[in-house]
Write a protein that holds these residues in place. Structure first.
Motif, PDB file in Angstrom:
ATOM      1  N   GLY A 294      36.021  40.264  45.010  1.00 37.60           N
ATOM      2  CA  GLY A 294      37.015  39.207  45.150  1.00 37.60           C
ATOM      3  C   GLY A 294      37.211  38.456  43.851  1.00 37.60           C
ATOM      4  O   GLY A 294      36.383  38.532  42.933  1.00 37.60           O
ATOM      5  N   ILE A 295      38.316  37.737  43.769  1.00 40.54           N
ATOM      6  CA  ILE A 295      38.597  36.853  42.633  1.00 40.54           C
ATOM      7  C   ILE A 295      39.013  35.508  43.210  1.00 40.54           C
ATOM      8  O   ILE A 295      39.946  35.440  44.014  1.00 40.54           O
ATOM      9  N   CYS A 296      38.316  34.451  42.809  1.00 43.70           N
ATOM     10  CA  CYS A 296      38.609  33.140  43.393  1.00 43.70           C
ATOM     11  C   CYS A 296      38.200  32.036  42.436  1.00 43.70           C
ATOM     12  O   CYS A 296      37.621  32.288  41.377  1.00 43.70           O
TER      13      CYS A 296
ATOM     14  N   LEU B 117      26.215  35.025  45.921  1.00 38.87           N
ATOM     15  CA  LEU B 117      26.944  36.208  45.472  1.00 38.87           C
ATOM     16  C   LEU B 117      26.764  36.355  43.970  1.00 38.87           C
ATOM     17  O   LEU B 117      26.144  35.508  43.319  1.00 38.87           O
ATOM     18  N   GLU B 118      27.302  37.418  43.424  1.00 32.00           N
ATOM     19  CA  GLU B 118      27.182  37.666  41.988  1.00 32.00           C
ATOM     20  C   GLU B 118      28.507  37.330  41.301  1.00 32.00           C
ATOM     21  O   GLU B 118      29.437  38.134  41.310  1.00 32.00           O
ATOM     22  N   PRO B 119      28.625  36.102  40.726  1.00 31.89           N
ATOM     23  CA  PRO B 119      29.881  35.722  40.082  1.00 31.89           C
ATOM     24  C   PRO B 119      29.928  36.181  38.622  1.00 31.89           C
ATOM     25  O   PRO B 119      28.933  36.148  37.914  1.00 31.89           O
ATOM     26  N   LEU B 120      31.116  36.604  38.202  1.00 31.93           N
ATOM     27  CA  LEU B 120      31.336  37.020  36.823  1.00 31.93           C
ATOM     28  C   LEU B 120      32.545  36.260  36.293  1.00 31.93           C
ATOM     29  O   LEU B 120      33.566  36.170  36.977  1.00 31.93           O
ATOM     30  N   PRO B 121      32.464  35.696  35.100  1.00 34.52           N
ATOM     31  CA  PRO B 121      33.605  34.938  34.560  1.00 34.52           C
ATOM     32  C   PRO B 121      34.854  35.808  34.463  1.00 34.52           C
ATOM     33  O   PRO B 121      34.788  36.956  34.021  1.00 34.52           O
TER      34      PRO B 121
ATOM     35  N   ASP C  93      26.876  43.015  44.998  1.00 35.21           N
ATOM     36  CA  ASP C  93      25.943  43.690  44.093  1.00 35.21           C
ATOM     37  C   ASP C  93      26.756  44.560  43.149  1.00 35.21           C
ATOM     38  O   ASP C  93      27.281  45.602  43.542  1.00 35.21           O
ATOM     39  N   ARG C  94      26.869  44.133  41.912  1.00 39.03           N
ATOM     40  CA  ARG C  94      27.700  44.858  40.949  1.00 39.03           C
ATOM     41  C   ARG C  94      27.222  46.296  40.757  1.00 39.03           C
ATOM     42  O   ARG C  94      28.032  47.209  40.549  1.00 39.03           O
ATOM     43  N   GLU C  95      25.911  46.499  40.845  1.00 34.17           N
ATOM     44  CA  GLU C  95      25.362  47.841  40.629  1.00 34.17           C
ATOM     45  C   GLU C  95      25.756  48.816  41.735  1.00 34.17           C
ATOM     46  O   GLU C  95      25.676  50.031  41.555  1.00 34.17           O
ATOM     47  N   ARG C  96      26.192  48.297  42.881  1.00 35.53           N
ATOM     48  CA  ARG C  96      26.529  49.177  44.003  1.00 35.53           C
ATOM     49  C   ARG C  96      28.039  49.339  44.189  1.00 35.53           C
ATOM     50  O   ARG C  96      28.480  49.914  45.175  1.00 35.53           O
ATOM     51  N   LEU C  97      28.826  48.844  43.255  1.00 32.27           N
ATOM     52  CA  LEU C  97      30.266  49.048  43.319  1.00 32.27           C
ATOM     53  C   LEU C  97      30.605  50.521  43.164  1.00 32.27           C
ATOM     54  O   LEU C  97      29.902  51.265  42.480  1.00 32.27           O
ATOM     55  N   THR C  98      31.699  50.948  43.794  1.00 29.75           N
ATOM     56  CA  THR C  98      32.182  52.300  43.559  1.00 29.75           C
ATOM     57  C   THR C  98      32.601  52.425  42.095  1.00 29.75           C
ATOM     58  O   THR C  98      32.862  51.425  41.424  1.00 29.75           O
ATOM     59  N   ALA C  99      32.674  53.653  41.607  1.00 25.10           N
ATOM     60  CA  ALA C  99      33.047  53.845  40.208  1.00 25.10           C
ATOM     61  C   ALA C  99      34.417  53.244  39.868  1.00 25.10           C
ATOM     62  O   ALA C  99      34.560  52.565  38.849  1.00 25.10           O
ATOM     63  N   PRO C 100      35.462  53.456  40.702  1.00 24.36           N
ATOM     64  CA  PRO C 100      36.752  52.830  40.378  1.00 24.36           C
ATOM     65  C   PRO C 100      36.677  51.298  40.385  1.00 24.36           C
ATOM     66  O   PRO C 100      37.274  50.649  39.529  1.00 24.36           O
ATOM     67  N   ALA C 101      35.948  50.727  41.356  1.00 24.08           N
ATOM     68  CA  ALA C 101      35.822  49.262  41.414  1.00 24.08           C
ATOM     69  C   ALA C 101      35.061  48.743  40.206  1.00 24.08           C
ATOM     70  O   ALA C 101      35.432  47.716  39.615  1.00 24.08           O
ATOM     71  N   ALA C 102      33.999  49.448  39.818  1.00 28.45           N
ATOM     72  CA  ALA C 102      33.228  49.036  38.644  1.00 28.45           C
ATOM     73  C   ALA C 102      34.086  49.117  37.384  1.00 28.45           C
ATOM     74  O   ALA C 102      34.006  48.237  36.509  1.00 28.45           O
ATOM     75  N   ALA C 103      34.922  50.150  37.298  1.00 25.91           N
ATOM     76  CA  ALA C 103      35.800  50.280  36.135  1.00 25.91           C
ATOM     77  C   ALA C 103      36.780  49.111  36.063  1.00 25.91           C
ATOM     78  O   ALA C 103      37.036  48.563  34.985  1.00 25.91           O
TER      79      ALA C 103
END
Length: 300
Positions: free
Chosen positions: A151-153, A162-166, A281-291
């Protein structure tokens, strides 16, 4: 013949193709890093399954029988299909192909995501992106429930756990009718307009929660007369002098040339907001989502 599908394996076909290409069992074995006897045994197994010879062993190599030529043609097609499947699947692994489901706040959708997604699609044209517009609170709920990739919020207290990223920052401005008493002000503080009739968002919008909290901090309550559900409606309500409102600056600027309004910077720290990407969990994102996350978090 009906045993071929169950018993004929890809390794045997690959070795047979190598023998046909090299016209020699020993050279094919060397190329494939296997013993000559193992290659010869694989060829014999294929012949046993078919019931007909596929090569003729000669003193200086081999020749391919008409039956062998048919097997070779199909073996090459099978191997090419497998290699094509491998190449296509690798696109999913590297994030080059797939579907990404994103929930994003209205501020992110209107201000930043269109250009960012366009840039991402130029790099990964085979990744499909589905964006659902939700309030920041509902974005976080969706992430926790696992119904979306990320998500983006707005960065709000509920992001904890959760794991927030700037992602981005925006700045809030006051929007007033052009003829309003504050229309010529260069900056304002909340105390300057907190008693005005206000046009606000309905529901649990993070922007309204922020404004109500800031008003309470100075001992006031917002005088909200009209509630709408879009930024466009907010600005149009101000245009017809039904009140004032607060919106992100980039959104307000979209309407300056079409509506009779003024934008006034708010000279208080709370007017600068952070937008974050959130996932469980960023490490468990699908490859397209992680990209996509990597692309968005590396934007200037």
């Amino acid at each position: 013949m009906n045993q071929l599908l169950r018993k004929l394996d890809l390794t045997s076909l690959r070795l047979f193709v190598a023998v046909c290409q090299e016209r020699n069992i020993a050279r094919a074995a060397e190329r494939e890093c296997i013993t000559s006897s193992a290659v010869s045994r694989r060829i014999s197994e294929i012949e046993a399954l078919i019931g007909l010879p596929i090569i003729v062993r000669e003193s200086r190599g081999i020749s391919v029988t008409p039956v062998g030529a048919t097997v070779l043609r199909h073996a090459q097609a099978v191997i090419a299909n497998i290699e094509g499947m491998e190449a296509e699947l690798s696109q999913y692994v590297t994030g080059a192909k797939g579907v990404v489901n994103v929930a994003a706040s209205l501020s992110a959708v209107v201000q930043f995501l269109p250009e960012d997604i366009a840039g991402f699609r130029r790099v990964f044209p085979d990744v499909d992106i589905e964006v659902e517009e939700r309030t920041s609170t509902n974005v976080l709920r969706s992430v926790r429930e696992g119904g979306i990739d990320f998500g983006i919020c707005n960065e709000i207290p509920a992001v904890e756990g959760l794991e927030p990223l700037p992602y981005r920052t925006d700045r809030l401005v006051l929007v007033v009718p052009a003829a309003h008493r504050l229309g010529t002000a260069t900056t304002v503080r909340l105390a300057d307009f907190v008693d005005e009739q206000f046009v606000g968002f309905g529901g649990d919008a993070a922007l309204m929660s922020l404004l109500c909290q800031q008003a309470q901090a100075i001992g006031k309550d917002l005088n909200v007369k009209i509630r709408v559900r879009s930024l466009d409606a907010l600005c149009r309500m101000v245009h017809v002098q039904l009140g004032v409102t607060v919106v992100p600056q980039q959104i307000g600027e979209l309407y300056l040339n079409t509506l009779n309004i003024r934008l006034i910077p708010i000279a208080e720290p709370w007017s600068a907001r952070s937008l974050v990407i959130v996932c469980r969990d960023r490490e468990r994102l699908t490859a397209p989502a992680a990209a996509l996350v990597n692309f968005l978090t590396n934007k200037p």
